[in-house]
Design a protein around this motif. Structure first.
Motif, PDB file in Angstrom:
ATOM      1  N   ALA A 467     -13.733 -63.149 -22.277  1.00  0.00           N
ATOM      2  CA  ALA A 467     -14.327 -62.214 -23.230  1.00  0.00           C
ATOM      3  C   ALA A 467     -14.530 -62.947 -24.548  1.00  0.00           C
ATOM      4  CB  ALA A 467     -13.423 -60.999 -23.409  1.00  0.00           C
ATOM      5  N   GLU A 468     -15.693 -62.794 -25.146  1.00  0.00           N
ATOM      6  CA  GLU A 468     -16.023 -63.517 -26.378  1.00  0.00           C
ATOM      7  C   GLU A 468     -15.877 -62.602 -27.588  1.00  0.00           C
ATOM      8  OE1 GLU A 468     -19.373 -66.709 -24.992  1.00  0.00           O
ATOM      9  OE2 GLU A 468     -20.001 -64.617 -25.104  1.00  0.00           O
ATOM     10  N   THR A 469     -15.203 -63.121 -28.605  1.00  0.00           N
ATOM     11  CA  THR A 469     -15.022 -62.357 -29.835  1.00  0.00           C
ATOM     12  C   THR A 469     -15.758 -62.988 -31.010  1.00  0.00           C
ATOM     13  OG1 THR A 469     -12.976 -63.563 -30.298  1.00  0.00           O
ATOM     14  CG2 THR A 469     -12.777 -61.475 -29.107  1.00  0.00           C
ATOM     15  N   GLY A 470     -16.319 -64.145 -30.816  1.00  0.00           N
ATOM     16  CA  GLY A 470     -17.053 -64.817 -31.880  1.00  0.00           C
ATOM     17  C   GLY A 470     -17.621 -66.131 -31.385  1.00  0.00           C
ATOM     18  N   LEU A 471     -18.208 -66.895 -32.294  1.00  0.00           N
ATOM     19  CA  LEU A 471     -18.829 -68.176 -31.960  1.00  0.00           C
ATOM     20  C   LEU A 471     -17.839 -69.315 -32.177  1.00  0.00           C
ATOM     21  CD1 LEU A 471     -22.239 -67.621 -33.763  1.00  0.00           C
ATOM     22  CD2 LEU A 471     -21.777 -67.367 -31.321  1.00  0.00           C
TER      23      LEU A 471
END
Length: 822
Positions: A467-471
């Motif tokens: 799961a991605e929360t930012g770059l």
């Protein structure tokens, strides 16, 4: 001896009970794990169901927990793609959302071809499952410059449950016994479903006969192509459906009845569900387990310890969420033997979307203020997010039968197969006919999120995609000598923002560093530095002998599959024709307006355009050593190809072939690759996309002769000067690189004219098909009301106000009303 025998039976029974109890605990634990590691769901509301070349696609993406439908606490990054009929990604947006919804848009550029396109939305975490779980919606794009293709329009039309098609050829019949199987001697409900060669629901009638040719019961498929029958199979007999088409009898065999087994049936009364379980096996229902769950969350379980042959359960729906509930019966060996789906429509979850206008009959170019609020069944305010489109009904058909956020989250996202016209089931509250038809849908579809065999007996594989929360910005540090040894180096990142942001870290023993997660929109100039020891030892020149290599950002899209694509309900072809004609008139008005605005300076503007083209051409030539190339691609002319890979772009050059990691010019061998005038290897450019590139030149023959050893030609790539992408790896001097990191897409603002302005009062005619688009409206218990203002156009017609959204507690809602402009 008798005592030992009795004791043995008792021990066996105790052991059996212990095993079943353990199995019960396993089932509950597995469901808990599934709920804790919930899947994510995405839904997109668009302003219209179809568009024209040059139009804008406005959308709002909703990202939720796949079980509770509350805001997902996993992902913050959403990917939305526009895909053509040949499975090519035309455009892609990367959105950041720290809420349940976020706005986005696509520009339909003039170089696109008309046809059917797909909007696809997903998170990186959703990639751990099949692409069929992504949100996919089909849209049509029309070219107003071409004659109206009525055949293409007719292909969009869908029939309602009230329109009954008669089959012209042999139809397909499918049979769905309630619970899964027919059992000899047990009365069983069964759904008969008929469809034609185009998979459309058809109306037929026939009779069920046994193997002796005796008629058992008649049936007639009508609404949704389905019929409901009751059958009590007899031992040593088989059954078939007899249907006459064009005076010819066609026989369809029914599923063969089992001699012994289990039956699971359910009666949905709205406020409660009555579940009946029956068995004609020797042990009856002893040590069987009945489990009920909603989207994976446990709502009911019963372990039967007695040898009864039948029992019933009454389950109140008062505390349940709306949506598909799954009831499964496991036999005493832990095998799932029966399954029944039931749709929960709990009156406690009813939501009222209240819409009021400051004017009952607004005029053209009139300012309208619309007030909104959400209320529960007790008229108490609710908090949640919603989005709203207001469109011309005569040009953009808006039907309550279409897919919407409520039907998608509660039906199509959880069922195998696609439910056509799902909004039909929710058009009227407490309608017995629609509730009955929806139950037939439950009988004829299965739960698709997981199978019990996989959940219980397969070890979950580790997630490949996080799961991605930012770059993130990551890469490697290597010692700058011939060996390029990986070294642990001191690194520092600087974002050239206002004020600048800076961070430091030591790359590990493999030279790997990773900064983030970062959250920023559009693009940001970034500087990365590295030192062999630290940033205080620059007196030693060798302290800077570090090469920095950046990793490519995530830009590879998942495989495209179109097995679960939803379509808007389009019932009337005249709406589409009106839309195309109105869009054509709008473009004509725009051209007249621009023509009138520039007529006095027409000659001057033409001359200026030619000068600008020449200036651009000379500017590109000035960046090269060779001047004029054999062929060139100027990326400013291909805005729609910004997300395409370098190999895709090189393939566009005449005579150049790029595939399987190799490049050749007219099959004469591998050419030299140059990046900004420096010879590089293929691996140095494979990360690049159209975002990085200003232009590409190909040099062959005499044009390439100025470079040594260039018999196979030259591919010269020139990056965007002063705005390198985060993976461009362009070193300015030892131990430092600078580039422009690409951030999240910021949605454009929907253009809304202001007719209080005197200039706009005298402007061109206004015949917009989308009158207003409001991508995000936030309501809370502290601020329960929202006001939205907009101006009407020059068209006296009815407009559809379509509102979709979801409450903070995870209940989706949908509203459709009209606005009349005199």
């Amino acid at each position: 001896m008798i005592k030992k025998f009795i004791l043995g039976i008792a021990l066996l029974a105790l052991l059996s009970f212990t095993l079943v109890s353990n199995f019960r605990e396993i089932v509950i634990k597995k469901l808990e794990n599934y709920a804790n590691n919930y899947p994510e769901k995405l839904y997109l509301q668009t302003d219209k169901p179809y568009y024209t070349i040059g139009d804008d696609i406005w959308y709002t993406a909703y990202l939720v927990n796949g079980i509770t439908h509350e805001r997902s606490k996993k992902s913050n990054i959403i990917y939305v793609e526009l895909i053509d009929a040949s499975h090519t990604i035309i455009d892609k947006k990367q959105l950041f959302s720290d809420d349940v919804s976020v706005a986005g848009d696509f520009k339909i550029t003039a170089d696109l071809k008309p046809g059917k396109y797909t909007l696809r939305a997903y998170t990186n975490y959703m990639r751990n499952k099949s692409g069929d779980y992504f949100f996919q919606k089909e849209i049509s794009i029309w070219d107003v410059k071409k004659p109206i293709n009525t055949a293409s329009i007719d292909s969009l039309l869908q029939s309602t449950p009230e329109k009954k098609l008669e089959p012209k050829f042999k139809p397909t019949l499918n049979f769905y016994p309630e619970g899964g199987n027919l059992i000899n001697g047990l009365h069983c409900k069964m759904v008969v479903k008929a469809s034609d060669e185009k998979n459309r629901d058809v109306s037929i009638q026939g009779v069920i006969k046994n193997s002796d040719g005796v008629e058992v019961c008649p049936f007639k498929t009508q609404d949704l192509g389905m019929a409901f029958i009751t059958l009590n199979p007899e031992p040593n007999k088989t059954y078939y459906a007899s249907v006459f088409i064009n005076d010819e009898e066609i026989k369809y065999p029914l599923p063969k009845a089992l001699p012994n087994g289990y039956k699971l049936s359910a009666a949905n009364h709205g406020n409660q569900i009555i579940i009946n379980v029956v068995s004609n096996t020797a042990l009856g229902l002893k040590n069987t387990l009945l489990v009920g769950h909603e989207r994976g969350a446990l709502i009911f379980e019963k372990l039967e310890t007695e040898g009864v042959h039948e029992y019933s359960v009454q389950l109140s729906t008062k505390l349940l969420r709306d949506g598909v509930a799954n009831f499964t019966l496991f036999d005493n060996n832990g095998r799932p033997v029966c399954e029944r789906l039931v749709f929960i429509d709990n009156p406690e979850n009813d939501i009222k979307v209240n819409v009021s206008l400051n004017k009952k009959s607004p005029k053209t170019r009139d300012k309208v203020t619309l007030k909104l609020n959400l209320k529960d069944k007790d008229s108490l305010p609710l908090s949640g997010n919603m989005s709203m489109s207001i469109t011309d009904i005569d040009a953009v058909g808006q039907s309550t039968k279409s897919e919407n956020i409520k039907t998608y989250l509660l039906l199509n996202s959880d069922l195998r197969g696609t439910i056509k016209n799902p909004g039909y089931f929710f058009e009227k509250n407490n309608d017995p006919k629609r509730r009955y038809l929806l139950d037939l849908v439950m009988l004829s579809h299965g739960w698709r999120r997981f199978t019990w065999t996989d959940l219980l007996y397969k070890s979950p594989s580790p997630d490949k995609y996080n799961a991605e929360t930012g770059l993130y910005i990551s890469g490697r540090t290597l010692y700058q000598d011939k060996s390029l040894t990986k070294i642990s180096a001191a690194t520092r990142i600087t974002f050239m923002s206002k004020p600048p942001f800076q961070d430091k870290m030591q790359s590990n023993e493999h030279g790997i560093f990773k900064y983030g997660p970062f959250i920023f929109n559009d693009s940001m100039p970034v500087l990365i530095e590295a030192r062999v020891k630290d940033f205080k030892s620059d007196a030693n020149k060798k302290n800077r002998f570090v090469s920095i290599y950046l990793d490519a950002p995530f830009n590879n899209s998942p495989k495209i599959t179109k097995h679960a694509v939803i379509k808007d309900f389009i019932e009337d072809s005249t709406k589409v024709i009106n839309f195309i004609n109105q869009s054509k008139n709008e473009i004509f008005i725009d051209s007249l307006y621009l023509d009138n605005a520039t007529r006095l300076e027409e000659v001057l503007i033409t001359a200026t355009r030619e000068t600008e083209e020449e200036k651009r051409h000379n500017e590109l030539n000035d960046r090269t050593l060779h001047g004029e190339p054999s062929h060139r691609i100027d990326m400013s002319e291909y805005e729609n190809y910004q997300s395409q890979s370098i190999f895709f772009l090189i393939n566009m050059l005449p005579g150049v072939s790029a595939h399987n990691g190799s490049i050749s010019i007219r099959n004469s061998g591998t050419p030299k690759i140059m990046l900004d005038g420096v010879i590089v290897e293929l691996e140095d450019i494979e990360f690049m996309t159209g975002d990085n590139i200003e232009f590409i030149d190909v040099l062959t023959g005499i044009d390439a002769a100025m470079y040594s050893n260039a018999a196979n030609g030259i591919i010269a790539i020139y990056s965007k000067e002063g705005s390198f992408n985060q993976n461009s790896n362009i070193e300015r001097k030892p131990g430092i690189i600078d580039f422009t990191a690409k951030g999240f897409y910021t949605a454009r603002e929907f253009y809304a004219p202001d007719y209080d302005d005197e200039f706009n009062e005298a402007s061109k005619q206004d015949i917009r098909t989308t009158l207003h688009w409001e991508p995000k409206i936030r309501l809370s218990t502290q601020n329960p009301n929202a006001e939205i203002s907009f101006f009407t156009s020059d068209i006296q017609t009815n407009y559809a106000i379509k509102i979709e959204g979801i409450t903070d507690s995870g209940t989706p809602f949908y509203h459709l009303s009209t606005l009349e402009v005199d």
